[in-house]
Each structure stands twice: as C-alpha cells, then as structure tokens.
Design a protein around this motif. Structure first.
Motif, PDB file in Angstrom:
ATOM      1  N   ILE A 173       0.839  -1.203   0.000  1.00  0.00           N
ATOM      2  CA  ILE A 173       0.000   0.000   0.000  1.00  0.00           C
ATOM      3  C   ILE A 173       0.872   1.252   0.000  1.00  0.00           C
ATOM      4  N   ALA A 174       1.954   1.233   0.767  1.00  0.00           N
ATOM      5  CA  ALA A 174       2.870   2.381   0.796  1.00  0.00           C
ATOM      6  C   ALA A 174       3.481   2.613  -0.583  1.00  0.00           C
ATOM      7  N   ALA A 175       3.870   1.522  -1.259  1.00  0.00           N
ATOM      8  CA  ALA A 175       4.428   1.652  -2.609  1.00  0.00           C
ATOM      9  C   ALA A 175       3.390   2.216  -3.571  1.00  0.00           C
ATOM     10  N   LEU A 176       2.147   1.775  -3.451  1.00  0.00           N
ATOM     11  CA  LEU A 176       1.077   2.294  -4.301  1.00  0.00           C
ATOM     12  C   LEU A 176       0.851   3.782  -4.050  1.00  0.00           C
ATOM     13  N   ILE A 177       0.819   4.169  -2.779  1.00  0.00           N
ATOM     14  CA  ILE A 177       0.581   5.578  -2.437  1.00  0.00           C
ATOM     15  C   ILE A 177       1.680   6.453  -3.028  1.00  0.00           C
ATOM     16  N   TYR A 178       2.922   5.996  -2.915  1.00  0.00           N
ATOM     17  CA  TYR A 178       4.024   6.787  -3.471  1.00  0.00           C
ATOM     18  C   TYR A 178       3.882   6.937  -4.982  1.00  0.00           C
ATOM     19  N   THR A 179       3.585   5.836  -5.677  1.00  0.00           N
ATOM     20  CA  THR A 179       3.484   5.887  -7.135  1.00  0.00           C
ATOM     21  C   THR A 179       2.352   6.806  -7.579  1.00  0.00           C
ATOM     22  N   ILE A 180       1.181   6.693  -6.949  1.00  0.00           N
ATOM     23  CA  ILE A 180       0.058   7.552  -7.304  1.00  0.00           C
ATOM     24  C   ILE A 180       0.374   9.005  -6.982  1.00  0.00           C
ATOM     25  N   ALA A 181       1.041   9.257  -5.858  1.00  0.00           N
ATOM     26  CA  ALA A 181       1.420  10.629  -5.498  1.00  0.00           C
ATOM     27  C   ALA A 181       2.348  11.222  -6.548  1.00  0.00           C
TER      28      ALA A 181
END
Length: 274
Positions: free
Chosen positions: A120-128
């Motif tokens: 989830i942290a990796a997803l949040i970073y990519t979307i950000a």
C-alpha cells in the motif's frame, strides 16, 4: 481521433487542415526524444535488476534515468528542438522512472517484509508521483502565476522524490540489515515522501541562479563539482545518503525563503496600489 505527432504525407498532395507536410524530421527534434527513450529503458531495466535481486545495479539504473531526465529538456532547448510530443513523452517517462521504478525497487528490497502495508505504501508513493507530475503540467499553463514563483516547485519534484524514497536502500547497502520492524518504518517513511510530493511545500529550484556566475566563483564551483563527483564514485552510498539527508534539511529553509519573498512582494504590491 488522435493526431500523429508529425503530420503524415498525403499521396495526392492534399494538405488542407493538416498543416505543413514533413517528409523529414530534423535531428534536433529527434535527439531529445531518443534521450527520453533511453531514460525509460534505464528505469525499466532497474525494475528487472531488482526482480533479479541485483539491487545496487537497480538503484544505479534509476539514478541514470534521473540524470538523463535532467539533460533531455536542456538539450532540447539548446538545440531548439522542443516539441509538444517531446514534453508529453517526458512526462510519461517521469511516471515510470520516478514513480513506478523506485517504488518497485524499494518494495522488492524491503517493503515486501511489511506485507500488504508495504505494498500500500508503494502504491501511495506511485500515485502521489503521478498526481505531482499532472499538477506540474497544469501549472505550467497558468498565465496568472507571478514570475518570481517560477523559481520554486510546488511540492518536492519527482526526481528528488525518487532519490529520497530510496534512502532506506542506501542504508541497506551500508550494512543496515532489513527486518520486519524496519520494513514497517520504511513504509511510513515512503508515505511521508509521497505526501511531500503532493504537498504545497515551496521548494527552491535554483532558476534564479541564472546563466552566468561571478568570475571569482568559477574555480570554487568547478572544484566543488569535482570533489562531489569523486566522493560519489568512491563512496557512492555514503554520498547519496548524505545528499538525501541534506535535501530533507534544506526543505524548511526553502519554505522560509518563499514566505519572506511572498511577504516582500505583497508589501511591494500594497505600496504600488497606494
């Protein structure tokens, strides 16, 4: 229907509504796009190397992508080869190189030990990163932005975000052993960097430095670059760690400089109106 980046030739010679016919594309336009393609290749190669657990080479590929991203636009302006096609391609390359690639390298190196929370942290970073790049493109078209504000980014820029989010990887190369507890901490750190990307934090971009420097600064500048490059080649991960930490320490000072400039401009504006 989507238009091609360059108008196609009509065998009947009909060019109405198409603009000029281009049978040959100048190399000054092609060269910057080739550099952008090489940057994408570097970012994708970093993902492959991370999958193969060759993490040092993977990080090197991401950093190479950042370097190529830094020079393609400058070369385009130098050659007078800028184009809308190149600008759109550069934005898509940034999503891969500074959003997807660092997130996957970090996940495969450490975040996977945090399970779903790490993903989830990796997803949040990519979307950000995607949101930050989209906002940057929109703000370029804002005609009402004061000229002095062009000297600041709104939020941490994507290349710097990639350098920062890989800080736990640099630490791992220096002997910090990845563990489950550290993976959860890294996930939290990744989310913090993601919020810095999409924040309204003003970050000085150095444009006010101009194209010329004082004569007495030339030699110290050259020596400084040589010293930094020497440390980077000899003590790569230590230098990158200190660079990332130094950048984080620089952010509050950048925000304070922006506030002082904003207050000065507001005062000047009120005096002019009076």
């Amino acid at each position: 229907m989507l238009e091609a980046p360059f108008p196609p030739l009509d065998p009947n010679g009909n060019t109405e509504g198409r603009g000029p016919r281009l049978s040959e594309i100048p190399m000054r336009i092609v060269i910057p796009n080739l550099i952008t393609v090489l940057a994408i290749c570097a970012g994708l190669s970093g993902i492959r190397l991370a999958i193969e657990h060759r993490f040092e080479q993977a990080v090197a590929m991401v950093l190479l992508a950042a370097f190529l991203d830094g020079i393609d636009g400058r070369i385009a302006r130098l050659l007078k080869g800028s184009s809308k096609f190149g600008a759109q391609m550069d934005s898509l390359a940034d999503i891969v190189n500074f959003g997807v690639a660092p997130a996957l390298v970090l996940y495969l190196f450490m975040l996977d030990q945090a399970g779903s929370f790490g993903w989830i942290a990796a997803l949040i970073y990519t979307i950000a990163c995607c949101l930050r790049l989209a906002r940057f493109n929109v703000m370029l078209e804002d005609p009402n932005q004061p000229a002095w504000q062009g000297n600041y980014f709104v939020g941490v820029p994507a290349p710097a975000g990639a350098m920062l989010v890989l800080l736990p990887v640099y630490a791992g190369f220096l002997g910090v052993i990845p563990s489950k507890a550290l993976a959860y901490g890294t996930a939290g750190f990744t989310i913090v960097i993601a919020f810095l990307l999409v924040s309204r934090l003003p970050v000085y971009n150095g444009k006010t430095a101009g194209s010329f420097i004082r004569r007495d600064f030339v030699v110290p500048l050259i020596l400084g670059v040589v010293i930094y490059a020497g440390f980077l080649m000899s003590f790569t991960w230590q230098t990158l760690t200190l660079t990332a930490l130094g950048y984080l320490l620089f952010l509050p000072f950048s925000a304070m400089a922006w506030k002082r400039r904003f207050a000065a401009e507001e005062q000047k504006s009120s005096e002019t109106q009076a």
